[in-house]
Enzyme design. Structure first.
Site, short mmCIF file in Angstrom:
data_model
loop_
_atom_site.label_atom_id
_atom_site.label_comp_id
_atom_site.label_asym_id
_atom_site.label_seq_id
_atom_site.Cartn_x
_atom_site.Cartn_y
_atom_site.Cartn_z
N ASN A 79 -15.38 17.56 -12.55
CA ASN A 79 -14.78 17.66 -13.65
C ASN A 79 -15.47 18.54 -14.16
O ASN A 79 -14.97 20.46 -14.88
CB ASN A 79 -13.77 17.37 -14.46
CG ASN A 79 -13.83 16.74 -15.18
OD1 ASN A 79 -15.94 15.68 -15.33
ND2 ASN A 79 -13.13 16.04 -17.30
N LYS A 112 -25.67 8.89 -10.28
CA LYS A 112 -24.56 9.24 -9.41
C LYS A 112 -23.50 10.51 -9.79
O LYS A 112 -22.82 10.26 -10.60
CB LYS A 112 -23.73 8.20 -8.50
CG LYS A 112 -23.23 7.85 -7.51
CD LYS A 112 -22.00 7.53 -7.19
CE LYS A 112 -20.54 7.77 -7.86
NZ LYS A 112 -20.01 9.23 -8.16
N PRO A 146 -20.85 13.82 -9.06
CA PRO A 146 -19.78 14.14 -7.57
C PRO A 146 -20.48 13.94 -6.35
O PRO A 146 -20.99 14.99 -6.58
CB PRO A 146 -18.72 14.68 -8.47
CG PRO A 146 -19.89 15.24 -9.73
CD PRO A 146 -21.43 14.45 -10.47
N GLU A 147 -19.17 13.77 -5.74
CA GLU A 147 -19.74 13.98 -4.46
C GLU A 147 -18.32 15.42 -4.26
O GLU A 147 -18.85 15.65 -2.99
CB GLU A 147 -18.77 13.20 -3.26
CG GLU A 147 -20.48 11.54 -3.59
CD GLU A 147 -19.69 10.95 -4.76
OE1 GLU A 147 -18.01 10.74 -5.19
OE2 GLU A 147 -20.85 9.57 -4.62
N GLY A 205 -15.41 8.70 -16.86
CA GLY A 205 -13.86 9.60 -15.23
C GLY A 205 -12.95 8.88 -15.98
O GLY A 205 -12.39 8.60 -17.70
N SER A 206 -11.89 7.86 -14.98
CA SER A 206 -10.49 7.52 -15.59
C SER A 206 -10.92 5.95 -16.06
O SER A 206 -11.77 4.93 -15.83
CB SER A 206 -10.19 7.23 -13.69
OG SER A 206 -10.23 6.55 -13.22
N GLU A 215 -16.74 6.76 -21.63
CA GLU A 215 -15.97 8.16 -21.63
C GLU A 215 -14.85 8.37 -21.00
O GLU A 215 -15.53 9.16 -19.71
CB GLU A 215 -17.47 9.51 -21.76
CG GLU A 215 -16.76 10.31 -22.71
CD GLU A 215 -16.13 11.17 -22.02
OE1 GLU A 215 -14.59 10.72 -21.77
OE2 GLU A 215 -16.47 12.14 -21.53
N LEU A 216 -13.75 7.87 -21.11
CA LEU A 216 -12.65 8.29 -19.85
C LEU A 216 -11.78 9.00 -20.32
O LEU A 216 -12.07 9.74 -21.05
CB LEU A 216 -11.86 6.20 -20.44
CG LEU A 216 -13.27 5.36 -20.58
CD1 LEU A 216 -13.07 3.77 -20.41
CD2 LEU A 216 -14.21 5.27 -18.72
N CYS A 264 -11.11 15.77 -19.60
CA CYS A 264 -10.84 14.33 -20.59
C CYS A 264 -10.62 14.46 -22.38
O CYS A 264 -9.08 13.92 -23.22
CB CYS A 264 -11.17 14.07 -20.58
SG CYS A 264 -13.67 14.56 -21.07
P1 NAD Z 1 -11.12 8.41 -9.44
O1 NAD Z 1 -10.24 7.42 -10.83
O2 NAD Z 1 -11.06 8.07 -8.21
O3 NAD Z 1 -12.51 8.38 -10.07
C1 NAD Z 1 -12.75 8.96 -11.38
C2 NAD Z 1 -14.61 9.33 -11.15
O4 NAD Z 1 -14.76 7.90 -11.10
C3 NAD Z 1 -14.50 9.88 -10.64
O5 NAD Z 1 -15.64 10.86 -10.39
C4 NAD Z 1 -15.33 8.95 -9.19
O6 NAD Z 1 -16.46 9.47 -8.22
C5 NAD Z 1 -15.75 7.86 -10.31
N1 NAD Z 1 -15.51 6.59 -9.82
C6 NAD Z 1 -14.78 6.40 -8.93
N2 NAD Z 1 -14.85 4.67 -8.64
C7 NAD Z 1 -15.76 4.13 -8.94
C8 NAD Z 1 -16.63 2.56 -8.28
N3 NAD Z 1 -15.50 2.31 -8.32
N4 NAD Z 1 -17.68 3.32 -8.88
C9 NAD Z 1 -18.23 4.48 -10.04
N5 NAD Z 1 -17.42 5.68 -9.82
C10 NAD Z 1 -16.38 5.46 -9.57
O7 NAD Z 1 -10.19 9.34 -9.92
P2 NAD Z 1 -9.67 11.32 -9.11
O8 NAD Z 1 -8.55 11.29 -8.87
O9 NAD Z 1 -11.76 11.10 -9.01
O10 NAD Z 1 -10.16 12.01 -10.78
C11 NAD Z 1 -8.60 11.98 -10.95
C12 NAD Z 1 -8.59 10.88 -12.68
O11 NAD Z 1 -10.15 10.65 -13.68
C13 NAD Z 1 -8.25 11.04 -13.97
O12 NAD Z 1 -6.68 10.69 -14.51
C14 NAD Z 1 -9.16 11.38 -15.25
O13 NAD Z 1 -8.38 10.31 -16.02
C15 NAD Z 1 -10.12 10.86 -14.56
N6 NAD Z 1 -11.45 11.42 -14.86
C16 NAD Z 1 -11.87 11.68 -15.80
C17 NAD Z 1 -12.40 12.67 -16.32
C18 NAD Z 1 -13.21 12.25 -17.42
O14 NAD Z 1 -14.23 13.65 -18.56
N7 NAD Z 1 -12.97 11.42 -18.59
C19 NAD Z 1 -13.26 12.70 -15.81
C20 NAD Z 1 -12.97 13.18 -14.63
C21 NAD Z 1 -11.62 12.55 -14.13
#
Ligand code: NAD
Length: 475
Positions: free
Chosen positions: A149, A172, A174-175, A225-226, A247-248, A281
């Site tokens: 994002n 790592k 983002p892809e 991430g999430s 940072e979730l 986020c």
């Molecule tokens: P997702 O949960 O599949 O992935 C979120 C992020 O985590 C991605 O960058 C992904 O590459 C990474 N990820 C996923 N599984 C992983 C693993 N096992 N090990 C390491 N990295 C991993 O969801 P998505 O569809 O890509 O994104 C949507 C959700 O992610 C949203 O609901 C949001 O809550 C969350 N998100 C939060 C932020 C943030 O700034 N906090 C940023 C991006 C996404």
């Protein structure tokens, strides 16, 4: 074009043949591919990070700071190209991408300055012949996972923080958005960061995190991430006794009292909610508006949302781009359907726009019951909920109802109200009467399920330092 990995100071397409597809979210068209790291590549990155750590942790803070400042200058010089890559692969309007890319230099500069301020301290001893000292030392090689994002904003904080402290890093990135990450890492490379100190990989996220976190070489894990993925990586890290910064997600309340300038705050709310198509986020999601101004605020907010110009982020005047990938569209449709079924009023939006690219209408739901999914799960997209409150304590209770605690916003001209909100809301960050989050010099991070630890501010570098206590009896 194939986007590459950076391992031990060399750009490589890796040892395997697996590739990820790059899509332009404004068109859905395939625009390139990214090389995926295999186990052999990850092992090479681990060996490099271990050797890089030995070199970099012994490099003086003064020299690390000098190299980082050079990287900051290079990031500024290349900000235009970095911004274009962000928009092409992530979709946000070019103006937003320019702000993100333009701030990378500021983040690196902040950490370059912090590198020279990792002061220890001397503790008065119980005998005059003893010295007691506290030293802060780099924790070791870092595994850093950053999301799509803010593909530069999140990555730059992790790399610059780790490097400032004297750590090496395997990032790592983002892809979905590798090109801007590659351009950023090139800035560190050209600035003179030694081989092995910064490594960049892409691949299957779960394979990479499992491999890196379980390696004894990695001493620190930083993830953005999430919540579910953070929980999983946190558990894995705990099992291997690795320190973490998490940072979730968030579900920020935006509390509007009845004494504000309605048009101004509704306008700010629209700008904040739909920035980056809501994929932030710290994005405000629950707009809690006091009874007396509820209808007027809702009207102003809905009309602001309707007037947004949505389109290809690279086109002039576009205010909101597409969501980053097709799975976010499905998620948005699900949130709206569920909320309406449960009794919410759909004031505007609610649907996908066209069938080319991943566009979703700026969406406003009003009077949404607490049972609706969107009141409980982070929408991470262009959906705002506008609900009413009467008593300030009810707004605080609603703000604190969820397990999230990343950001909160509050608006009132009365300081007794803003003071009560500031003290009452459980959150890692709070912005009152304006938007004031995420500067390099201020801490960014959440509490509760939104994670722990801060990036930025003087707290940012602490995440990468260990405490060594030394007691010396004079010889
Ligand atoms: P997702 O949960 O599949 O992935 C979120 C992020 O985590 C991605 O960058 C992904 O590459 C990474 N990820 C996923 N599984 C992983 C693993 N096992 N090990 C390491 N990295 C991993 O969801 P998505 O569809 O890509 O994104 C949507 C959700 O992610 C949203 O609901 C949001 O809550 C969350 N998100 C939060 C932020 C943030 O700034 N906090 C940023 C991006 C996404």
């Amino acid at each position: 074009m194939t986007a590459s990995l950076f391992i031990n100071g060399k750009w490589t397409e890796g040892t395997g043949t697996r590739r990820g597809k790059l899509l332009n979210p404004s068109t859905g068209a395939e625009i390139g591919e990214v090389a995926f790291a295999e186990k052999a590549d990850l092992n090479a990155a681990l060996t490099a990070a271990e050797a890089g750590f030995r070199v970099w942790s012994q490099t003086s803070a003064y020299e690390r700071s000098r190299i980082l400042r050079k990287a900051a200058d290079l990031a500024r010089q290349h900000a235009g190209a970095i911004a274009e890559a962000i928009t092409r692969e992530q979709g946000k309007p070019l103006a937003e991408a320019r702000m993100e890319a333009g701030s990378a230099g500021d983040h690196i500069d902040w950490y370059a300055e912090e590198a020279r301020r990792t002061y220890g301290r001397v503790i008065p001893a119980r005998t005059p012949s003893t010295q007691q000292m506290v030293l802060f030392e780099p924790v070791g090689p870092v595994a850093a996972f950053s999301p799509w994002n803010f593909p530069i904003g999140q990555l730059v904080r992790k790399i610059a923080g780790a490097l400032a402290a004297g750590c090496s890093v395997i990032a790592k990135a983002p892809e979905e958005t590798p090109t801007c990450a590659i351009k950023l890492v090139e800035c560190f490379e050209r600035a003179g960061v030694p081989a092995g100190v910064v490594n960049l990989v892409f691949g299957v996220p779960s394979e990479i995190s499992e491999h890196l976190i379980t390696s004894p070489i990695i001493r620190k894990v930083s993830f953005t991430g999430s919540v579910p993925v953070g929980r999983h990586l946190g558990a894995l890290s705990a099992q291997h006794l690795k320190r973490t910064t998490m940072e979730l997600g968030g579900h920020a309340p935006f509390i509007v009292c009845d004494d504000v300038d309605i048009a101004a705050i509704a306008g700010l709310g629209v700008a904040l909610k739909f920035r980056n198509a809501g994929q932030v986020c710290a994005s405000p999601t629950r707009f809690l508006v006091q009874d007396g101004i509820y209808d007027a605020f809702l009207d102003a907010f809905v009309s602001g949302a309707k007037n947004l110009k949505v389109g290809d982020g690279s086109a002039e005047g576009v205010q909101m781009g597409p969501v980053a990938h097709a799975r976010r569209l499905d998620a948005m449709e699900g949130f709206v359907r569920d909320a309406v079924e449960k009794g919410a009023e759909l004031k505007t939006g609610g649907s996908r726009i066209g069938n080319e690219g991943f566009f979703f209408e700026p969406t406003v739901l009003a009077d949404v019951p607490l049972s609706a999914r969107v009141m409980n799960e982070e929408p991470f997209g262009p959906i705002a909920v506008v609900n009413r409150f009467n008593d300030l304590e009810d707004a605080i209770a609603e703000a604190n109802r969820l397990p999230y605690g990343l950001a909160a916003f509050a608006f009132s001209k009365r300081t007794d109200r803003t003071d009560r909100l500031m003290r009452g809301i459980e959150t890692g960050m709070m912005s009152i009467n304006h938007f004031g989050l995420a500067a390099p010099e201020t801490p960014f991070g959440g509490i509760k399920d939104s994670g722990h630890g801060s990036e930025g501010g003087s707290e940012g570098i602490q995440a990468y330092l260990t405490t060594k206590f030394v007691s010396q009896l004079n010889a």
